[in-house]
Design a protein around this motif. Structure first.
Motif, mmCIF file in Angstrom:
data_model
loop_
_atom_site.group_PDB
_atom_site.id
_atom_site.type_symbol
_atom_site.label_atom_id
_atom_site.label_comp_id
_atom_site.label_asym_id
_atom_site.label_seq_id
_atom_site.Cartn_x
_atom_site.Cartn_y
_atom_site.Cartn_z
ATOM 1 N N PHE A 150 -7.451 5.032 -0.260
ATOM 2 C CA PHE A 150 -6.567 4.486 0.784
ATOM 3 C C PHE A 150 -5.969 3.147 0.342
ATOM 4 O O PHE A 150 -4.757 2.918 0.475
ATOM 5 C CB PHE A 150 -7.366 4.311 2.084
ATOM 6 C CG PHE A 150 -6.578 3.715 3.202
ATOM 7 C CD1 PHE A 150 -5.808 4.513 4.042
ATOM 8 C CD2 PHE A 150 -6.575 2.336 3.431
ATOM 9 C CE1 PHE A 150 -5.063 3.955 5.073
ATOM 10 C CE2 PHE A 150 -5.831 1.779 4.459
ATOM 11 C CZ PHE A 150 -5.082 2.592 5.279
ATOM 12 N N LYS A 175 -5.172 13.577 -2.411
ATOM 13 C CA LYS A 175 -4.405 13.859 -1.200
ATOM 14 C C LYS A 175 -5.347 14.180 -0.025
ATOM 15 O O LYS A 175 -5.142 13.691 1.090
ATOM 16 C CB LYS A 175 -3.482 15.054 -1.457
ATOM 17 C CG LYS A 175 -2.211 15.016 -0.656
ATOM 18 C CD LYS A 175 -1.159 15.909 -1.235
ATOM 19 C CE LYS A 175 -1.375 17.370 -0.906
ATOM 20 N NZ LYS A 175 -0.227 18.216 -1.321
ATOM 21 N N LEU A 178 -6.860 11.055 1.299
ATOM 22 C CA LEU A 178 -5.873 10.296 2.090
ATOM 23 C C LEU A 178 -5.683 10.923 3.472
ATOM 24 O O LEU A 178 -5.573 10.206 4.472
ATOM 25 C CB LEU A 178 -4.533 10.243 1.347
ATOM 26 C CG LEU A 178 -4.461 9.226 0.212
ATOM 27 C CD1 LEU A 178 -3.166 9.399 -0.576
ATOM 28 C CD2 LEU A 178 -4.544 7.798 0.742
ATOM 29 N N TYR A 179 -5.641 12.233 3.521
ATOM 30 C CA TYR A 179 -5.509 12.915 4.810
ATOM 31 C C TYR A 179 -6.673 12.546 5.727
ATOM 32 O O TYR A 179 -6.492 12.287 6.914
ATOM 33 C CB TYR A 179 -5.478 14.439 4.617
ATOM 34 C CG TYR A 179 -4.184 15.013 4.098
ATOM 35 C CD1 TYR A 179 -3.024 14.253 4.041
ATOM 36 C CD2 TYR A 179 -4.114 16.335 3.668
ATOM 37 C CE1 TYR A 179 -1.829 14.788 3.566
ATOM 38 C CE2 TYR A 179 -2.932 16.890 3.190
ATOM 39 C CZ TYR A 179 -1.796 16.110 3.138
ATOM 40 O OH TYR A 179 -0.629 16.647 2.671
ATOM 41 N N ARG A 180 -7.886 12.544 5.151
ATOM 42 C CA ARG A 180 -9.076 12.240 5.962
ATOM 43 C C ARG A 180 -9.079 10.779 6.406
ATOM 44 O O ARG A 180 -9.458 10.466 7.540
ATOM 45 C CB ARG A 180 -10.346 12.556 5.159
ATOM 46 C CG ARG A 180 -10.583 14.043 5.064
ATOM 47 C CD ARG A 180 -11.787 14.377 4.232
ATOM 48 N NE ARG A 180 -11.914 15.818 4.033
ATOM 49 C CZ ARG A 180 -12.684 16.391 3.139
ATOM 50 N NH1 ARG A 180 -13.416 15.651 2.335
ATOM 51 N NH2 ARG A 180 -12.743 17.693 3.027
ATOM 52 N N LEU A 182 -6.470 8.928 6.832
ATOM 53 C CA LEU A 182 -5.441 8.784 7.863
ATOM 54 C C LEU A 182 -5.873 9.434 9.176
ATOM 55 O O LEU A 182 -5.480 8.976 10.252
ATOM 56 C CB LEU A 182 -4.122 9.381 7.374
ATOM 57 C CG LEU A 182 -3.362 8.523 6.346
ATOM 58 C CD1 LEU A 182 -2.199 9.298 5.753
ATOM 59 C CD2 LEU A 182 -2.855 7.236 6.969
ATOM 60 N N ALA A 183 -6.676 10.474 9.088
ATOM 61 C CA ALA A 183 -7.192 11.112 10.308
ATOM 62 C C ALA A 183 -8.080 10.143 11.076
ATOM 63 O O ALA A 183 -8.012 10.076 12.321
ATOM 64 C CB ALA A 183 -7.962 12.375 9.943
ATOM 65 N N ILE A 185 -7.911 6.853 10.964
ATOM 66 C CA ILE A 185 -7.039 5.813 11.538
ATOM 67 C C ILE A 185 -6.277 6.362 12.737
ATOM 68 O O ILE A 185 -6.153 5.713 13.786
ATOM 69 C CB ILE A 185 -6.082 5.282 10.451
ATOM 70 C CG1 ILE A 185 -6.890 4.485 9.423
ATOM 71 C CG2 ILE A 185 -4.980 4.414 11.052
ATOM 72 C CD1 ILE A 185 -6.146 4.182 8.154
ATOM 73 N N ARG A 186 -5.814 7.577 12.590
ATOM 74 C CA ARG A 186 -5.023 8.200 13.662
ATOM 75 C C ARG A 186 -5.878 8.414 14.925
ATOM 76 O O ARG A 186 -5.399 8.207 16.046
ATOM 77 C CB ARG A 186 -4.495 9.552 13.146
ATOM 78 C CG ARG A 186 -3.289 10.031 13.882
ATOM 79 C CD ARG A 186 -2.812 11.340 13.318
ATOM 80 N NE ARG A 186 -1.961 12.041 14.268
ATOM 81 C CZ ARG A 186 -1.701 13.322 14.225
ATOM 82 N NH1 ARG A 186 -2.240 14.081 13.282
ATOM 83 N NH2 ARG A 186 -0.915 13.886 15.112
ATOM 84 N N HIS B 7 -1.186 17.501 11.324
ATOM 85 C CA HIS B 7 -1.699 16.261 10.712
ATOM 86 C C HIS B 7 -1.187 16.118 9.273
ATOM 87 O O HIS B 7 -0.790 15.022 8.860
ATOM 88 C CB HIS B 7 -3.230 16.283 10.730
ATOM 89 C CG HIS B 7 -3.853 15.083 10.081
ATOM 90 N ND1 HIS B 7 -3.705 13.812 10.587
ATOM 91 C CD2 HIS B 7 -4.595 14.965 8.939
ATOM 92 C CE1 HIS B 7 -4.339 12.962 9.790
ATOM 93 N NE2 HIS B 7 -4.896 13.633 8.794
ATOM 94 N N CYS B 11 1.019 13.175 7.786
ATOM 95 C CA CYS B 11 0.507 12.415 6.637
ATOM 96 C C CYS B 11 1.522 12.418 5.492
ATOM 97 O O CYS B 11 1.738 11.386 4.844
ATOM 98 C CB CYS B 11 -0.812 13.005 6.142
ATOM 99 S SG CYS B 11 -2.189 12.663 7.223
ATOM 100 N N LEU B 50 2.163 4.467 13.500
ATOM 101 C CA LEU B 50 1.264 4.504 12.332
ATOM 102 C C LEU B 50 1.873 3.779 11.130
ATOM 103 O O LEU B 50 1.180 3.042 10.431
ATOM 104 C CB LEU B 50 0.957 5.957 11.955
ATOM 105 C CG LEU B 50 -0.113 6.651 12.798
ATOM 106 C CD1 LEU B 50 -0.149 8.146 12.489
ATOM 107 C CD2 LEU B 50 -1.483 6.032 12.546
#
Lengths: 198, 173
Positions: A150, A175, A178-180, A182-183, A185-186, B7, B11, B50
């Motif tokens: 991140f 990738k 990063l998805y996790r 961002l999940a 944070i989201r 998602h 992203c 975001l």
């Protein structure tokens, strides 16, 4: 250990090789020191440790300069060393102890005062501070690997291929991390928004 | 029920990395996603929020790290005087005063030593000469004597006892 990783990359390279791009270490330190320090500081969140690890990064780079083959940029190579040092450091018990009692630990209040003040309205500044705090706290919750990936992406703004080179992971894995990240944070972001709307 | 971006799609928009899109898919996916964003205020608001959060995090962290770096750099180089100081005459004057002040006691100490050394040396040599003369005179006297000292007659050991005990005392005993 970074030196081990670097040496294992090129076992056939002998120390007799005279000229390497890293021979002018003073110039390399001048160019990359601030960047390496920033990564250490935001990763470890301790000023003294960040300074120490920055020095260690360049010491290791100097020691292992003959193993640099030029198949990646100097910046990428230094970041790889920095990442290995952080990994070594955070896995010690001593780090866990000093993290709790350190006086040089970075707090979110230290950071939030540095949000650029483009919009002078108080409301905008408060929202920006809340958003920054949310990300700062979320990053602390991430796993070590997710946090590294991140920060490399959103602090140093590196391409995924560069992050893959630094971490030694495939691009697809980078990738996924990063998805996790961002999940996480989201999820916090949505929870905060939901709380505000109530 | 309104469909929103997945998602992964969200992203990918945040990451905005060229390596995320395959050659054939890039245009199609991008067009669909962009069209959805224009139509859906929820997704566009979340995306904006975001992006703003991440941008604030990056800017604040970078600014803070820059400040800390400058501070730590200043602390490290504070041993040497700043370069601009070398250009100021006041700096050189102060340096000269310090140098002279350091040199002055040294010079005084040396002068003091120079004045002390001859007196002590002269007195030492005079004492040595006197003792040598006395020794030589004693030797001359002994050599020129008529009877050498080992052959001189011994003193009478009974002389003192004879003078202390009288015949009258002996008689009474």
């Amino acid at each position: 250990m970074s030196s081990r990783a670097i040496t294992s990359d090129s076992p056939s390279v002998t120390p007799q090789v005279s000229a390497t791009p890293l021979d002018d270490m003073a110039a390399i330190v001048a160019t990359y020191e601030q960047k390496i320090f920033r990564f250490h500081l935001i990763s470890i969140r301790d000023r003294d440790v960040a300074q120490s690890l920055t020095q260690d990064t360049f010491m290791r780079a100097w020691t292992a300069r003959h193993t640099f083959r030029g198949d990646c940029s100097i910046s990428t190579w230094l970041m790889r060393i920095a990442l290995n040092l952080i990994r070594d450091h955070t896995r010690t018990d001593r780090f866990r102890f000093w993290k709790r009692v350190s006086e040089t630990a970075v707090e979110v209040s230290d950071i939030s005062s540095h949000i650029p003040n483009r919009d002078s309205s108080l409301e905008s500044r408060l929202i920006a501070s809340e958003q920054m705090t949310l990300v700062w706290e979320s990053v602390a919750q991430l796993s070590e690997r997710q946090r590294n990936v991140f920060l490399l992406r959103f602090l140093d703004e590196l391409e995924l291929s560069e992050i893959a080179t630094i971490t030694g992971l495939p691009v697809s894995t980078v990738k996924t991390h990063l998805y996790r990240a961002l999940a996480t944070i989201r999820a916090r972001h949505n929870a905060a928004t939901h709380k505000e709307s109530l | 029920m309104t469909l929103h971006l997945s998602h992964e799609q969200l992203c990918d928009l945040i990451l905005a990395d060229s390596s995320l899109w395959l050659e054939g898919e890039s245009t199609t996916n991008s067009d669909i996603v962009q069209a959805h964003l224009r139509a859906c205020p929820v997704c566009s608001a979340e995306l904006k929020s975001l992006r703003d959060s991440l941008a604030h995090f990056r800017e604040a962290s970078s600014s803070y790290a820059r400040q800390e770096f400058v501070q730590s750099y200043a602390q490290r180089s504070s041993i040497a005087p700043p370069h601009s100081f070398l250009m100021q005459p006041l700096y050189w004057t102060a340096a000269a005063v310090v140098f002279v002040a350091a040199l002055f006691p040294l010079t005084m100490h040396r002068q003091h030593l120079d004045s002390k050394v001859p007196t002590s040396a002269v007195s030492a040599s005079v004492q040595t000469e006197e003792s040598d003369d006395a020794l030589l005179a004693d030797i001359d006297q002994k050599v020129s004597a008529d009877v050498p000292s080992p052959m001189e007659p011994l003193a009478d050991p009974t002389a003192s006892s004879a003078s202390t005990s009288s015949p009258a005392d002996q008689r009474t005993n």
